[in-house]
Design a protein around this motif. Structure first.
Motif, PDB file in Angstrom:
ATOM      1  N   ASP A  14      36.125  43.376  47.046  1.00 26.98           N
ATOM      2  CA  ASP A  14      35.071  42.371  46.873  1.00 26.98           C
ATOM      3  C   ASP A  14      34.613  42.364  45.426  1.00 26.98           C
ATOM      4  O   ASP A  14      34.567  43.408  44.773  1.00 26.98           O
ATOM      5  N   ILE A  15      34.232  41.191  44.942  1.00 27.70           N
ATOM      6  CA  ILE A  15      33.802  41.040  43.563  1.00 27.70           C
ATOM      7  C   ILE A  15      32.372  41.537  43.347  1.00 27.70           C
ATOM      8  O   ILE A  15      31.960  41.826  42.230  1.00 27.70           O
ATOM      9  N   ASP A  16      31.625  41.682  44.439  1.00 27.80           N
ATOM     10  CA  ASP A  16      30.200  42.012  44.366  1.00 27.80           C
ATOM     11  C   ASP A  16      29.978  43.518  44.506  1.00 27.80           C
ATOM     12  O   ASP A  16      30.261  44.099  45.557  1.00 27.80           O
ATOM     13  N   ARG A  17      29.456  44.141  43.460  1.00 18.95           N
ATOM     14  CA  ARG A  17      29.246  45.588  43.455  1.00 18.95           C
ATOM     15  C   ARG A  17      28.297  46.028  44.564  1.00 18.95           C
ATOM     16  O   ARG A  17      28.515  47.063  45.207  1.00 18.95           O
ATOM     17  N   ASP A  20      37.598  41.139  41.331  1.00 21.43           N
ATOM     18  CA  ASP A  20      37.948  39.776  41.703  1.00 21.43           C
ATOM     19  C   ASP A  20      39.337  39.820  42.336  1.00 21.43           C
ATOM     20  O   ASP A  20      40.267  40.405  41.766  1.00 21.43           O
ATOM     21  N   ILE A  21      39.510  39.206  43.500  1.00 24.42           N
ATOM     22  CA  ILE A  21      40.802  39.291  44.177  1.00 24.42           C
ATOM     23  C   ILE A  21      41.929  38.690  43.335  1.00 24.42           C
ATOM     24  O   ILE A  21      43.096  39.045  43.515  1.00 24.42           O
ATOM     25  N   LYS A  22      41.591  37.793  42.411  1.00 19.67           N
ATOM     26  CA  LYS A  22      42.612  37.205  41.534  1.00 19.67           C
ATOM     27  C   LYS A  22      43.341  38.284  40.735  1.00 19.67           C
ATOM     28  O   LYS A  22      44.491  38.108  40.351  1.00 19.67           O
ATOM     29  N   ASN A  23      42.637  39.397  40.479  1.00 18.05           N
ATOM     30  CA  ASN A  23      43.200  40.454  39.636  1.00 18.05           C
ATOM     31  C   ASN A  23      43.931  41.534  40.428  1.00 18.05           C
ATOM     32  O   ASN A  23      44.411  42.504  39.853  1.00 18.05           O
ATOM     33  N   ILE A  24      43.983  41.384  41.749  1.00 22.19           N
ATOM     34  CA  ILE A  24      44.623  42.393  42.597  1.00 22.19           C
ATOM     35  C   ILE A  24      46.111  42.073  42.742  1.00 22.19           C
ATOM     36  O   ILE A  24      46.489  40.919  42.965  1.00 22.19           O
ATOM     37  N   ASN A  25      46.946  43.092  42.622  1.00 28.74           N
ATOM     38  CA  ASN A  25      48.372  42.897  42.845  1.00 28.74           C
ATOM     39  C   ASN A  25      48.907  43.986  43.769  1.00 28.74           C
ATOM     40  O   ASN A  25      48.157  44.849  44.232  1.00 28.74           O
ATOM     41  N   LEU A  34      43.613  32.132  50.176  1.00 32.05           N
ATOM     42  CA  LEU A  34      44.883  31.885  50.853  1.00 32.05           C
ATOM     43  C   LEU A  34      46.061  32.238  49.948  1.00 32.05           C
ATOM     44  O   LEU A  34      47.047  32.845  50.391  1.00 32.05           O
ATOM     45  N   ASP A  35      45.963  31.864  48.681  1.00 32.06           N
ATOM     46  CA  ASP A  35      47.035  32.178  47.727  1.00 32.06           C
ATOM     47  C   ASP A  35      47.252  33.682  47.621  1.00 32.06           C
ATOM     48  O   ASP A  35      48.391  34.167  47.658  1.00 32.06           O
ATOM     49  N   LYS A  36      46.161  34.417  47.470  1.00 34.33           N
ATOM     50  CA  LYS A  36      46.275  35.868  47.305  1.00 34.33           C
ATOM     51  C   LYS A  36      46.761  36.519  48.603  1.00 34.33           C
ATOM     52  O   LYS A  36      47.560  37.468  48.571  1.00 34.33           O
ATOM     53  N   ALA A  37      46.283  36.027  49.734  1.00 30.82           N
ATOM     54  CA  ALA A  37      46.721  36.575  51.014  1.00 30.82           C
ATOM     55  C   ALA A  37      48.224  36.400  51.196  1.00 30.82           C
ATOM     56  O   ALA A  37      48.934  37.307  51.649  1.00 30.82           O
ATOM     57  N   LEU A  38      48.749  35.227  50.832  1.00 31.72           N
ATOM     58  CA  LEU A  38      50.176  34.964  50.962  1.00 31.72           C
ATOM     59  C   LEU A  38      50.997  35.772  49.961  1.00 31.72           C
ATOM     60  O   LEU A  38      52.169  36.061  50.194  1.00 31.72           O
ATOM     61  N   GLU A  39      50.374  36.147  48.866  1.00 29.36           N
ATOM     62  CA  GLU A  39      51.057  36.996  47.874  1.00 29.36           C
ATOM     63  C   GLU A  39      51.146  38.442  48.352  1.00 29.36           C
ATOM     64  O   GLU A  39      52.178  39.106  48.179  1.00 29.36           O
ATOM     65  N   LEU A  40      50.078  38.929  48.981  1.00 32.29           N
ATOM     66  CA  LEU A  40      49.994  40.356  49.317  1.00 32.29           C
ATOM     67  C   LEU A  40      50.414  40.696  50.739  1.00 32.29           C
ATOM     68  O   LEU A  40      50.911  41.793  50.995  1.00 32.29           O
ATOM     69  N   GLY A  41      50.180  39.791  51.670  1.00 35.17           N
ATOM     70  CA  GLY A  41      50.324  40.134  53.083  1.00 35.17           C
ATOM     71  C   GLY A  41      51.642  39.699  53.705  1.00 35.17           C
ATOM     72  O   GLY A  41      52.215  38.668  53.338  1.00 35.17           O
ATOM     73  N   ASP A  42      52.108  40.480  54.662  1.00 34.74           N
ATOM     74  CA  ASP A  42      53.230  40.066  55.503  1.00 34.74           C
ATOM     75  C   ASP A  42      52.722  39.167  56.632  1.00 34.74           C
ATOM     76  O   ASP A  42      53.386  38.216  57.034  1.00 34.74           O
TER      77      ASP A  42
END
Length: 204
Positions: free
Chosen positions: A75-78, A101-106, A137-145
């Motif tokens: 989560d982006i919020d501390r 920020d989830i954008k920065n997660i790989n 949705l973009d990040k979920a499709l990048e990271l998740g099966d």
């Protein structure tokens, strides 16, 4: 564990004391969280759960209680992350929480390459920031099966088209209600039930 017991445990966890409207922070209630978790359990059992936009940690914590090998909440919020850590400690489960920020997660955050990665998420609906749901949705499709994602009912057609355009496959859609308590000053009612959809998505 029975669904009702999980619901009670999740409802006993500390909510966010200072939700931020610009982040569309709404605490997912125990009933909806447990419904999603029991739907997803067949996928995440002994696998890795990623809770994107985890808030105070209810989905990640619930997944660990139901047998996930590992759970990671982001989560982006501390402030959310600190409460999530308290909540995990309260129920005695080990969850990794990351403030980012989830954008920065790989994919580098996941060391266990041999296990399936299951994304559970209750993303912003995009009411405050247009397109916020697309980022998740973009990040979920990048990271998740496999992904389980909650979305506002009126966006059904958009979500289907968007996921398919990104190469994802929607296998199931479940209609449920999301009870939202009065959280912000502009809320006039004590609570309101809104129809939402849980999408089960497989990465193409």
């Amino acid at each position: 564990m029975k669904k009702k017991k999980l619901e009670m445990i999740l409802d006993s966890l500390k909510p966010h004391p200072n939700p931020k409207v610009e982040l569309e922070q709404y605490t997912i209630n125990g009933k909806l969280a447990s419904e999603l978790l029991f739907l997803a359990q067949k996928d995440f059992l002994n696998n890795i759960v990623l809770d994107l936009g985890c808030g105070t940690g209810r989905l990640a914590i619930g997944a660990k209680l139901l047998g996930a090998y590992k759970a990671i909440g982001i989560d982006i919020d501390r402030e959310s992350i600190e409460i999530a850590k308290e909540n995990a400690k309260k129920v005695g489960v080990e969850v990794e929480f990351i403030c980012e920020d989830i954008k920065n997660i790989n994919k580098n955050i996941i060391k266990e390459e041999n296990l399936k990665k299951i994304v559970l998420q209750n993303p912003p609906f995009g009411a405050q920031k247009k397109g916020a749901d697309r980022v998740f949705l973009d990040k979920a499709l990048e990271l998740g099966d496999v992904i389980y994602s909650i979305h506002n009912y009126p966006t059904k057609d958009f979500v289907i088209k968007y996921v398919e355009s990104k190469g994802g496959k929607i296998t199931d859609i479940y209609r449920v209600n999301f009870r939202i308590p009065a959280t912000y000053k502009f809320h006039k009612k004590r609570s309101v039930d809104i129809p939402v959809l849980i999408f089960r998505i497989e990465r193409g």
